[in-house]
Design a protein around this motif. Structure first.
Motif, short mmCIF file in Angstrom:
data_model
loop_
_atom_site.label_atom_id
_atom_site.label_comp_id
_atom_site.label_asym_id
_atom_site.label_seq_id
_atom_site.Cartn_x
_atom_site.Cartn_y
_atom_site.Cartn_z
N LYS A 20 10.25 5.97 3.07
CA LYS A 20 10.72 7.32 2.82
C LYS A 20 12.19 7.23 2.44
CE LYS A 20 6.79 8.80 4.42
NZ LYS A 20 5.94 7.65 4.24
N PRO A 54 0.84 -1.21 0.00
CA PRO A 54 0.00 0.00 0.00
C PRO A 54 0.88 1.26 0.00
CG PRO A 54 -0.77 -1.57 1.64
CD PRO A 54 0.54 -2.09 1.12
N GLU A 55 0.47 2.25 -0.78
CA GLU A 55 1.29 3.45 -0.97
C GLU A 55 1.65 4.14 0.34
OE1 GLU A 55 1.23 7.61 -3.48
OE2 GLU A 55 0.02 5.93 -4.19
N GLU A 56 0.75 4.13 1.30
CA GLU A 56 1.06 4.81 2.57
C GLU A 56 2.18 4.13 3.34
OE1 GLU A 56 -2.62 2.23 3.57
OE2 GLU A 56 -1.99 3.44 1.88
N PHE A 57 2.55 2.91 2.93
CA PHE A 57 3.63 2.19 3.58
C PHE A 57 4.92 2.19 2.77
CE2 PHE A 57 -0.12 0.24 5.58
CZ PHE A 57 0.18 0.53 6.91
N HIS A 58 4.93 2.88 1.63
CA HIS A 58 6.17 2.96 0.85
C HIS A 58 7.22 3.67 1.70
CE1 HIS A 58 4.39 2.44 -3.46
NE2 HIS A 58 4.01 1.49 -2.63
#
Length: 86
Positions: free
Chosen positions: A46, A40-44
């Motif tokens: 940083k 999920p994108e929110e867990f990509h």
């Protein structure tokens, strides 16, 4: 084995089932990936410029069953295989 597992985690369109020995000695089976298409994108992750954040002896992967990042020692891997979904 390390290169093969790393390639599978990064490039496979399917999750990877990894079995390894945890630090406490227990065996853990994890369905995981590093393929951003499966995370999920929110867990990509940083972008980090901290060189201390990298350890070549540890695989950092996304656990698809527990929805979070986990890590394990490369030399503790027992087995791994593509987990093809039907």
């Amino acid at each position: 084995m390390n290169t093969e597992l790393k390639t599978l985690l990064n490039e496979s369109k399917d999750p990877v089932q990894v079995s390894f020995t945890k630090v406490d000695g227990t065996i853990r089976n994890m369905l995981c990936t590093n393929n951003f298409d499966l995370i999920p994108e929110e867990f990509h992750p940083k972008v980090s410029d901290n060189p201390k954040a990298y350890n070549p002896n540890i695989f950092r992967v996304y656990d698809l069953e527990n929805n979070g990042w986990r890590s394990f020692m490369i030399d503790k891997v027992i087995s791994f295989e593509n987990f093809v979904t039907v």
